[in-house]
Design a protein around this motif. Structure first.
Motif, mmCIF file in Angstrom:
data_model
loop_
_atom_site.group_PDB
_atom_site.id
_atom_site.type_symbol
_atom_site.label_atom_id
_atom_site.label_comp_id
_atom_site.label_asym_id
_atom_site.label_seq_id
_atom_site.Cartn_x
_atom_site.Cartn_y
_atom_site.Cartn_z
ATOM 1 N N ASP A 178 30.390 53.290 -3.311
ATOM 2 C CA ASP A 178 30.054 52.841 -4.942
ATOM 3 C C ASP A 178 28.942 54.069 -4.567
ATOM 4 N N LEU A 179 27.758 53.733 -3.715
ATOM 5 C CA LEU A 179 26.879 54.870 -3.915
ATOM 6 C C LEU A 179 26.448 55.821 -4.000
ATOM 7 N N GLU A 191 19.287 59.322 1.658
ATOM 8 C CA GLU A 191 19.355 58.284 2.542
ATOM 9 C C GLU A 191 20.590 57.978 3.213
ATOM 10 N N ALA A 192 20.942 57.862 2.333
ATOM 11 C CA ALA A 192 22.713 57.265 2.310
ATOM 12 C C ALA A 192 23.294 58.075 3.835
ATOM 13 N N LEU A 193 22.632 59.267 3.965
ATOM 14 C CA LEU A 193 23.698 59.906 4.879
ATOM 15 C C LEU A 193 22.698 60.301 6.052
ATOM 16 N N MET A 194 21.624 59.479 6.298
ATOM 17 C CA MET A 194 20.511 59.427 7.401
ATOM 18 C C MET A 194 20.529 57.904 8.103
ATOM 19 N N TYR A 251 14.564 63.959 7.726
ATOM 20 C CA TYR A 251 14.869 63.903 6.022
ATOM 21 C C TYR A 251 14.330 64.875 5.070
ATOM 22 N N ARG A 252 13.490 65.560 5.434
ATOM 23 C CA ARG A 252 12.259 66.506 4.175
ATOM 24 C C ARG A 252 12.922 67.481 3.740
ATOM 25 N N TYR A 253 14.036 68.290 4.997
ATOM 26 C CA TYR A 253 15.174 69.251 4.655
ATOM 27 C C TYR A 253 15.943 68.590 4.273
ATOM 28 N N VAL A 254 16.651 67.866 4.354
ATOM 29 C CA VAL A 254 18.101 67.329 3.539
ATOM 30 C C VAL A 254 17.715 67.443 2.519
ATOM 31 N N ASP A 283 24.999 57.686 14.140
ATOM 32 C CA ASP A 283 25.789 57.516 12.610
ATOM 33 C C ASP A 283 26.075 56.701 11.889
ATOM 34 N N THR A 284 25.494 56.731 11.211
ATOM 35 C CA THR A 284 25.696 55.517 10.252
ATOM 36 C C THR A 284 26.722 55.484 8.873
#
Length: 299
Positions: free
Chosen positions: A137-138, A160-163, A178-181, A226-227
């Motif tokens: 859904d996200l 945010e979904a990948l970290m 975070y900044r790079y992604v 890993d989330t």
């Protein structure tokens, strides 16, 4: 001296290209690197630095990605895997080593299932072997943001979904990653003509991670936090691959290739040259796991 070549190919009427960094003194089969759905052929400098001294390194803008032509409507796994095999043919070699990360892990695994004799070794990281309905859904909401032209909201939501943003879990270089992604996602949103289609295909055209694999030496590695898909579920996935090894890399999340880039590339170079993994600098004794699969339950 490393020689760089970019070659254009086509498969099923779809044009695409790959980049070859040739190493005349390589000691193993060429290493082809497959990354995220929005990642192109110039996104792997760490692999070039660490793997380049021992092998040719191949990266690509595959059909539907980067500078390549868009994919036709419908399932795309067969045409993308055919494009990868076409690269192998064009290299003029019987086999390559495949390194697949995240979305690219699914592509690499699908290729190993379709033409295992062309794959010398298989390294898979951040394998999205299990995705929940909430995650799907996200991703749909992210694709909708992008389709509406809201690149900023898309980039934030996807990042945010990948970290792992839980401060109780130590992730090295979290803020830098975070900044790079986010910057990379924003760039893809604004410059990739395939971004929306790539996201939507990733939702509906998922590889079959439940079936096994035999005959291909395989390494599966996961970030400790890993989330996207937990290390436990990635280990379960690895257990379906006969003779595979599974390693957890400490103090990292899904973006282990950014948070420990040199160490991951060193791990890949060791695996692709059949060197020992236990002394790899990305591992510590407390977090090191190695799983040799022979359980009939996974046969």
């Amino acid at each position: 001296m490393v020689e760089e070549t970019i070659r254009s190919l086509s498969v099923g009427g779809v044009s695409y290209s790959y980049r070859l960094l040739r190493q005349p003194e390589g000691v193993t089969e060429p290493v082809m690197v497959l990354g995220g759905a929005l990642q192109g052929m110039f996104g792997w400098p760490q692999m070039e630095d660490q793997v380049g001294p021992v092998a040719d390194v191949v990266t690509a803008d595959l059909p539907g990605m980067g500078s390549a032509d868009p994919l036709p409507p419908g399932p795309s796994a067969n045409i993308v895997c055919a494009a990868i095999e076409r690269v192998i043919d064009d290299l003029g070699v019987p086999q390559v080593n495949l390194f697949g990360f995240s979305y690219g892990a699914g592509l690499a695994y699908g290729c190993a299932q379709r033409f295992p004799r062309r794959i010398a070794r298989l390294a898979l990281g951040g394998v999205p072997a299990h995705v929940t309905p909430a995650q799907l859904d996200l991703w749909r909401r992210a694709a909708d943001h992008l389709a509406r032209g809201d690149a900023e909201s898309f980039a934030t939501l996807v990042t945010e979904a990948l970290m792992c943003l839980d401060e109780r879990r130590h992730v090295t270089k979290r803020q830098l990653a975070y900044r790079y992604v986010r910057r990379s996602m924003l760039h893809a949103a604004r410059h990739s003509p395939h971004a929306v289609d790539s996201l939507r295909r990733a939702l509906v055209d998922r590889p079959d991670f439940s079936s096994g694999l035999t005959g291909v030496p395989t390494l599966v590695f996961s970030g400790e936090h890993d989330t996207v898909t937990s290390p436990a579920r990635q280990r379960d996935f690895a257990a379906r691959i006969l003779g595979s090894r599974f390693l957890t890399i400490p103090d990292t999340d899904h973006w282990v290739v950014l948070e420990r880039p040199q160490e991951v590339a060193d791990l890949a170079a060791r695996f692709f040259t059949d060197a020992p993994l236990n002394s790899a600098p990305c591992l510590i004794p407390a977090a090191r796991e190695e799983l040799a699969v022979g359980d009939p339950a996974y046969a």
